[in-house]
Scaffold this motif. Structure first.
Motif, short mmCIF file in Angstrom:
data_model
loop_
_atom_site.label_atom_id
_atom_site.label_comp_id
_atom_site.label_asym_id
_atom_site.label_seq_id
_atom_site.Cartn_x
_atom_site.Cartn_y
_atom_site.Cartn_z
N LEU A 52 -0.62 44.97 49.92
CA LEU A 52 0.49 44.16 50.41
C LEU A 52 1.20 44.92 51.53
O LEU A 52 1.50 46.11 51.39
N ILE A 53 1.48 44.23 52.63
CA ILE A 53 2.31 44.79 53.69
C ILE A 53 3.50 43.87 53.87
O ILE A 53 3.34 42.69 54.22
N CYS A 54 4.68 44.39 53.63
CA CYS A 54 5.89 43.59 53.59
C CYS A 54 6.98 44.28 54.41
O CYS A 54 6.99 45.51 54.54
N HIS A 55 7.89 43.50 54.97
CA HIS A 55 9.04 44.07 55.66
C HIS A 55 9.77 45.02 54.71
O HIS A 55 9.93 44.73 53.52
N PRO A 56 10.25 46.16 55.20
CA PRO A 56 10.90 47.13 54.31
C PRO A 56 12.10 46.57 53.56
O PRO A 56 12.40 47.03 52.45
N ARG A 57 12.81 45.61 54.14
CA ARG A 57 13.96 45.03 53.44
C ARG A 57 13.53 44.07 52.32
O ARG A 57 14.36 43.73 51.46
N GLY A 58 12.29 43.64 52.34
CA GLY A 58 11.83 42.71 51.32
C GLY A 58 10.89 43.31 50.30
O GLY A 58 10.61 42.69 49.27
N LEU A 59 10.39 44.51 50.57
CA LEU A 59 9.34 45.10 49.75
C LEU A 59 9.74 45.21 48.29
O LEU A 59 8.96 44.88 47.38
N ARG A 60 10.96 45.67 48.02
CA ARG A 60 11.36 45.87 46.62
C ARG A 60 11.36 44.56 45.84
O ARG A 60 11.17 44.56 44.61
N HIS A 61 11.57 43.43 46.55
CA HIS A 61 11.59 42.14 45.87
C HIS A 61 10.19 41.66 45.51
O HIS A 61 10.03 40.80 44.63
#
Length: 318
Positions: free
Chosen positions: A99-108
């Protein structure tokens, strides 16, 4: 078996350049797209739709002759659930994918508890269960954050990430040099095929709550346009071209939407919705669309409500 498909599922469209649009089935036909990118026998999914879209995504993958083990990446443009609600469930079926996700969304994505609570506050528990199903977490060891100007390679095909706030602070867009196109999520607005006139698309900005910022959105559009793209892969819905005209239209509508919000006083929510409808109907008439205001209101019912809410949140922040 590798190679081009002989028969694609009815919900999957070959857009050329190894890019396929998959109608996720969310809300109505041709409303919400996920994208499959194929290069030299390897694959990536960009946006996933909800949990209920996962069988369609896997069916499309099989139709292009690839096994789940061939998928290297799952990349949501941001973590709103019509884009990322199916990420965890899809990842369970793709044993080699990261998974590659924006850092502000990764924890979600690793722990979707707060994401579920926040979305439930907007849509309600019943609608969340009906439209999205139970959110599935992604193991932390299979997830990584994107960074502005980061480049990954899909079998040698570069995919470049840029940070694109305006719709959401947890939004990135992905540049595919092979097709000279951006996977834009919601940064380049919404473009429903029902509003096409003579093959020419129309688009409107999305100010969904709670992180709409008009200046940031216009700056993000400018960054997208700096590459002189030939096409945009928008989640709502599909590939659009005639990109410079659409960029100018989006910037003009952002200004008109902001003006509506600033002018609203008494009965603010109802007034913003009413005047947004007038703005969009007027823009569609200029576009040559023959729909009357009632038809426009029906097709844009969800967007009118969410855009009005987002503009109200923006006003309160100011």
């Amino acid at each position: 078996m590798l190679g081009h498909p002989r028969i694609l599922p009815e919900h999957t469209q070959d857009l050329g350049h190894g890019v396929y649009a998959i109608d996720t089935g969310f809300q109505r036909p041709r409303f919400d797209a996920a994208y499959l990118v194929v290069e030299a026998g390897r694959a990536a999914f960009i946006d996933t739709g909800t949990n209920f879209a996962v069988p369609r995504l896997l069916e499309a993958l099989a139709a292009v002759g690839l096994a789940p083990e061939a998928v290297d990446y799952v990349i949501p443009t941001h973590v709103h659930l019509d884009h990322a609600g199916g990420v965890g469930l899809l990842m369970r079926a793709l044993p080699g994918a990261s998974l590659i996700c924006h850092p502000r969304g990764l924890r979600h994505m690793v722990d979707p508890t707060q994401l579920w609570i926040s979305a439930t506050a907007v849509y309600g528990e019943e609608e969340m269960r009906r439209s999205y199903g139970e959110l599935v977490n992604v193991p932390a060891e299979r997830a990584r954050a994107s960074a502005d100007e980061m480049v990954i390679e899909l079998a040698g095909r570069p995919l470049r990430f840029i940070d694109t706030p305006g719709h959401a602070k947890h939004h990135h867009c992905i540049w595919d040099a092979r097709s000279r196109g951006w996977f834009t999520g919601d940064t380049f607005g919404l473009s429903y095929r029902e509003f096409d006139v003579g093959g020419r698309p129309w688009a409107l900005p999305t100010s969904t709550p709670v992180q709409f910022e008009p200046d940031a959105m216009k700056a993000s559009i400018a960054r997208l346009m700096a590459t002189q793209p030939e096409r945009m892969y928008v989640t709502h819905y599909g590939m659009v071209q005639d990109v410079p005209r659409l960029a100018a239209l989006l910037n003009a509508l952002i200004d008109r939407m902001v003006a509506v919000a600033r002018d609203a006083q008494a009965e603010r929510h109802a007034r913003i919705k009413r005047e947004l409808l007038a703005v969009y109907a007027d823009s569609l008439r200029e576009h040559g669309c023959a729909f009357d205001e009632a038809q426009v209101a029906d097709l844009l019912a969800t967007d009118l409500e969410l855009n009005a809410q987002g503009l109200e949140v923006w006003l309160e922040k100011r």
